[in-house]
Design a protein around this motif. Sequence first.
Motif, PDB file in Angstrom:
ATOM      1  N   VAL A   1     -77.458  36.812  -1.267  1.00 20.29           N
ATOM      2  CA  VAL A   1     -77.281  35.480  -0.683  1.00 20.29           C
ATOM      3  C   VAL A   1     -75.812  35.180  -0.441  1.00 20.29           C
ATOM      4  CG1 VAL A   1     -79.404  34.612  -1.728  1.00 20.29           C
ATOM      5  CG2 VAL A   1     -77.253  34.409  -2.976  1.00 20.29           C
TER       6      VAL A   1
ATOM      7  N   SER B   1     -74.968  35.759   3.220  1.00 20.56           N
ATOM      8  CA  SER B   1     -75.611  34.966   4.271  1.00 20.56           C
ATOM      9  C   SER B   1     -75.437  33.464   4.088  1.00 20.56           C
ATOM     10  CB  SER B   1     -77.112  35.291   4.322  1.00 20.56           C
ATOM     11  OG  SER B   1     -77.719  35.034   3.059  1.00 20.56           O
ATOM     12  N   GLU B   2     -74.965  33.006   2.925  1.00 19.69           N
ATOM     13  CA  GLU B   2     -74.834  31.582   2.662  1.00 19.69           C
ATOM     14  C   GLU B   2     -73.362  31.207   2.490  1.00 19.69           C
ATOM     15  OE1 GLU B   2     -77.178  30.599  -0.726  1.00 19.69           O
ATOM     16  OE2 GLU B   2     -79.100  30.948   0.273  1.00 19.69           O
TER      17      GLU B   2
ATOM     18  N   GLU C   1     -73.419  26.307  -0.321  1.00 20.14           N
ATOM     19  CA  GLU C   1     -74.809  26.634  -0.623  1.00 20.14           C
ATOM     20  C   GLU C   1     -74.922  27.473  -1.892  1.00 20.14           C
ATOM     21  OE1 GLU C   1     -76.775  26.770   3.852  1.00 20.14           O
ATOM     22  OE2 GLU C   1     -75.614  28.503   3.125  1.00 20.14           O
TER      23      GLU C   1
END
Length: 253
Positions: free
Chosen positions: A161, A164-165, A169
Amino acid sequence: MSLIGHTQRSSKRPFPMEPFLMPQVPRGNYLHYQEEKLRLQLKKFLLHRMFLVAKIQANMEKKEITDYYEQMFQSILKHHLGEAVTGLLLIYPTSILHILESSNGTLYQILSDYLGHEEDETDFFIQEMKIIVISHNIPTRLFMQWHVSVIKGPVMYLDDVTQSESLEEVITEFLTQTHKLALHLFKTVKVGTKGPGDNLHQLAPDLLLPEQIVKYLCKSEEFLDPATFMSMYNKPIHIILDSEVVWPAPSRF
């Protein structure tokens, strides 16, 4: 005759009610309420909660890490009586996630001890520590004691993650998961027990953060390391602002 009439008229007056006959209604204020609340909780100091992440040397033994912290807590407790440390230490293969609850002075000493080892030892087993957040004046503890849990076994993650974040986030997920885990332990772990032990990855696998998030936060420059934090903490608060400077300087005649 007039004297009798005056006496009769004055006798018709109602007697004033004595003070001790008045109903005494106890009255308080918000300050008294807060003081009584703190007294019932035996709360002698303001409580704070600190979230830390750091890298550790690979293949570190649990006993080595716990011995370091327990000895440090005992040493600090001699100077900060009654200010016990509670929280949770998660030991990953190459990193740690540490939640600490105590007074401001105790947390200050914990960071100072880490800085002392970092300056004196080039191979200190804790490296790249970052302070994620400090919650001030929290109403109550989430942990009744200090727990340690080793996250065992290889854990496979479908995706990373952190790739992609955004940082916002990632940190939101970090705080959400850690608070959920803390509430889970608060409800399930009884006071006086040894805690979840090293089976936490089996008891609550959905509440554990992937180690990749912990290591990602260790590298993030947006969070303060203990040295920077302590430097800011020790700076004087009396700073001369530009608006306070008068030009030309006043002179005496």
